[in-house]
Design an enzyme around this catalytic site. Sequence first.
Site, PDB file in Angstrom:
ATOM      1  N   THR B 154     -44.083  44.682 -27.380  1.00  0.00           N
ATOM      2  CA  THR B 154     -45.016  43.688 -26.080  1.00  0.00           C
ATOM      3  C   THR B 154     -46.405  43.871 -25.845  1.00  0.00           C
ATOM      4  O   THR B 154     -47.009  42.508 -26.113  1.00  0.00           O
ATOM      5  CB  THR B 154     -44.339  45.363 -25.723  1.00  0.00           C
ATOM      6  OG1 THR B 154     -45.432  47.000 -26.497  1.00  0.00           O
ATOM      7  CG2 THR B 154     -43.408  45.963 -25.551  1.00  0.00           C
ATOM      8  N   LYS B 180     -42.367  47.308 -33.855  1.00  0.00           N
ATOM      9  CA  LYS B 180     -43.796  47.018 -32.482  1.00  0.00           C
ATOM     10  C   LYS B 180     -44.645  48.033 -32.471  1.00  0.00           C
ATOM     11  O   LYS B 180     -43.792  49.078 -33.273  1.00  0.00           O
ATOM     12  CB  LYS B 180     -43.126  46.029 -32.187  1.00  0.00           C
ATOM     13  CG  LYS B 180     -41.590  47.062 -31.065  1.00  0.00           C
ATOM     14  CD  LYS B 180     -42.216  47.965 -29.825  1.00  0.00           C
ATOM     15  CE  LYS B 180     -43.386  47.216 -29.044  1.00  0.00           C
ATOM     16  NZ  LYS B 180     -43.384  48.230 -27.987  1.00  0.00           N
ATOM     17  N   THR B 191     -44.573  54.122 -29.170  1.00  0.00           N
ATOM     18  CA  THR B 191     -43.217  53.571 -28.469  1.00  0.00           C
ATOM     19  C   THR B 191     -43.351  52.280 -29.533  1.00  0.00           C
ATOM     20  O   THR B 191     -43.814  51.058 -29.553  1.00  0.00           O
ATOM     21  CB  THR B 191     -44.340  52.601 -27.304  1.00  0.00           C
ATOM     22  OG1 THR B 191     -44.708  53.332 -26.273  1.00  0.00           O
ATOM     23  CG2 THR B 191     -43.483  51.425 -26.512  1.00  0.00           C
ATOM     24  N   GLU B 277     -53.718  49.502 -29.389  1.00  0.00           N
ATOM     25  CA  GLU B 277     -54.172  48.974 -28.091  1.00  0.00           C
ATOM     26  C   GLU B 277     -55.655  48.373 -27.720  1.00  0.00           C
ATOM     27  O   GLU B 277     -56.496  50.034 -27.975  1.00  0.00           O
ATOM     28  CB  GLU B 277     -53.783  49.272 -26.641  1.00  0.00           C
ATOM     29  CG  GLU B 277     -52.075  48.713 -26.574  1.00  0.00           C
ATOM     30  CD  GLU B 277     -51.645  49.694 -25.264  1.00  0.00           C
ATOM     31  OE1 GLU B 277     -50.475  49.613 -25.216  1.00  0.00           O
ATOM     32  OE2 GLU B 277     -52.324  50.509 -24.366  1.00  0.00           O
ATOM     33  N   ASN B 399     -55.136  49.719 -20.674  1.00  0.00           N
ATOM     34  CA  ASN B 399     -54.364  50.522 -19.863  1.00  0.00           C
ATOM     35  C   ASN B 399     -54.774  50.631 -18.434  1.00  0.00           C
ATOM     36  O   ASN B 399     -54.160  51.385 -18.203  1.00  0.00           O
ATOM     37  CB  ASN B 399     -54.199  51.658 -20.614  1.00  0.00           C
ATOM     38  CG  ASN B 399     -53.012  51.203 -22.073  1.00  0.00           C
ATOM     39  OD1 ASN B 399     -51.918  51.351 -21.605  1.00  0.00           O
ATOM     40  ND2 ASN B 399     -53.974  51.377 -23.720  1.00  0.00           N
ATOM     41  N   THR B 404     -47.488  49.873 -15.813  1.00  0.00           N
ATOM     42  CA  THR B 404     -45.574  50.209 -15.611  1.00  0.00           C
ATOM     43  C   THR B 404     -45.115  49.962 -13.913  1.00  0.00           C
ATOM     44  O   THR B 404     -45.308  50.641 -13.481  1.00  0.00           O
ATOM     45  CB  THR B 404     -44.872  51.091 -16.389  1.00  0.00           C
ATOM     46  OG1 THR B 404     -46.302  52.528 -16.016  1.00  0.00           O
ATOM     47  CG2 THR B 404     -46.388  50.752 -17.876  1.00  0.00           C
TER      48      THR B 404
END
Lengths: 404, 404
Positions: B154, B180, B191, B277, B399, B404
């Site tokens: 992702t 991932k 995640t 991230e 973020n 989302t």
Amino acid sequence: MDTALLSADVAVTLLPEGFYAGGVRVGIKRKRRDLGWIVSDVPAAAAAVYTQNAYPAAPIRLMRETLGGSGVLRGVIVNSGNANALTGETGLDDARTMQRAFAERIGAPPEAVAVASTGVIGVPLPMDKILAGIAAVPMPPEKDPAAFAEAILTTDTRTKAAAVRLRAGGADGLVVGFAKGSGMIRPNMATMLAFLLTDLAVEASFLSAAFRDVVRRTFNRVSVDTDASTNDMALVLANGRAGGEAITADHPDAPAFREALFAVSRALAREIARDGEGATKLIEVTVRGARDEATAEALAMAVVESPLVKTAVYGEDPNWGRIVAALGKSGAAFNPAGVEVKIGDVVVFADDRPASFDETEARAALAGNEVAIHVRLTDGDGEATAWGCDLTEGYVKINALYRT
Amino acid sequence: MDTALLSADVAVTLLPEGFYAGGVRVGIKRKRRDLGWIVSDVPAAAAAVYTQNAYPAAPIRLMRETLGGSGVLRGVIVNSGNANALTGETGLDDARTMQRAFAERIGAPPEAVAVASTGVIGVPLPMDKILAGIAAVPMPPEKDPAAFAEAILTTDTRTKAAAVRLRAGGADGLVVGFAKGSGMIRPNMATMLAFLLTDLAVEASFLSAAFRDVVRRTFNRVSVDTDASTNDMALVLANGRAGGEAITADHPDAPAFREALFAVSRALAREIARDGEGATKLIEVTVRGARDEATAEALAMAVVESPLVKTAVYGEDPNWGRIVAALGKSGAAFNPAGVEVKIGDVVVFADDRPASFDETEARAALAGNEVAIHVRLTDGDGEATAWGCDLTEGYVKINALYRT
């Protein structure tokens, strides 16, 4: 029951009867005042709550020794710019010297003085500067609460004060509070110092119990960054100088006093969250309908501490998915199917799926400098509110560069 | 016991005997492949560990139903770009349809197919695209592990693969893993999707027990941002195509196999942390000498998750005070006086106070893209290692804007 808060602008100019306060600059910080003091002209009933960090700073260790959870105080001395934390036995000696010097200055026994420090960790206190500052505290003392409010700040961008007037025990009294934040802020409690003063006569054990309960529901529900500090302390002093009868737990005015303490503490807790490092928005998360208060608190804290929720709020993104995922990761026991989530007044999640909401309205609910997230469960009567702030590049910049 | 890791560049080109894998682009994401698949030409023993989030995504719910903790699998189908999370009963139907379609494509019963999804939450899966993608999986299947590794990403910036060759049960086998990240990453698990494949013959109950233990010590000790996802899954398949005898818990080669599983999982866990991230540095925190492993883990996680430690590492600031304060806030039981903290090889804290260290050396230990923090206690034999990453403006930007 009159718990109307006075405006912060007014609060910072007020001191209850018999209290004096001020702040000077002794040169620990580059700018601004860095030594604050409070004096009560008569002994005041006092109660304190301290950090739960396993490495309590020297002033916390000293306070646990000389005041404990409650006792009697005549004064408070606070420096900012240096936390006197992780400074070993020298640090403890320094805190003791600071206590004794201020006690001598105001003519009180050492154990009647509270000591607090906040700032960088692991650096010895510059005792020459501190002692020179204490010698410069005006006698008789003055009333300059704004100078005190400034002297206790570290990376805070503004002073934090709140006040409530109330009639209780047959007297017209005032509850005033001062606090500082603003990073390393997490339950039990924060790099957070809070000082509440009242001229009402409050019986010692009731004062202590009421304050402990209020701290649990206010300062212990603020999280800027999950990092609990070594130096947290919340302190309340009640000197009875307004006159009237002593308020005990079963006095008819006990609820009103408790409510006033709560209102002042809640206002300060909100200001600490709002002024979190780099923050642009205050986030208030309220959970209702949980099986009990502890569950509600765990859920509210999980949402308010989620970096993904915090960044979404910063981006003004009505990201219900991250709110729901944060509830889900909390470890708290609840029925996921019964959850409704609102951002402001906009229902964004219900019946186990996203609600069809107006994107513009939801964004509008995120556009201001206060964002309310409401979570309703169907499991019981437990409720709790927690406060935090958004996570911004500013937080990273401040903390990647600020050297402790 | 040969647990030497092959280089990631090599690992991503490898598949064990009898395994096929690939990835296609079906248009869920704007760029890059977004549908990955794995096939074993014979039924493989399989074990899985799932997220503990109270809102498991539809594929997790399906997997709990059809595979549970262990069973037999012939294939795996994974989409990225859409998590199929918080999508209600429609989502569960979609996951089931995805499972059935891929099972038909490879000629296996539906329950022999694992389904995983990762990406945005709360949006129905575009089933037309998924089904078109499944129809396009080449038959007979090819071996294109790099395409699979890409298709499951992702916000990851690069593919994550690890491999170990080992001789066990009389056969020359291979353990390969793909994973991932890279946000919403936290124990139990992240995640995070991880798929480990081996052609060794491993008895089902040993495979399951070994994998569960390895996940606990690797993927469950990675934290990018404390946010556990709705979609986490780690899966291992062992198809026995390398020949040899079945490895059981008391087989002499059981430790070697367990070690290989650990080495591959640890390497993937580190890559997930490194590619968090916005991260610029991998942080590895090792705690030794705690009273037990759980205490060591709690202390290591408290340090690796502290926003103040993370920002200090980003700023390359040897900020021992924040490390010690993080240990102190962990809530774990330990003797604070017995703690030594090292950044790389530099002792920065010992004997309850800052060590006198060479600032230049300490900064050098922070200058690379891997930062090791070592904490030594004097309470017992418990030890644990946790992985995380620094906190940067990049995390906030990703973020605050990623919707989302």
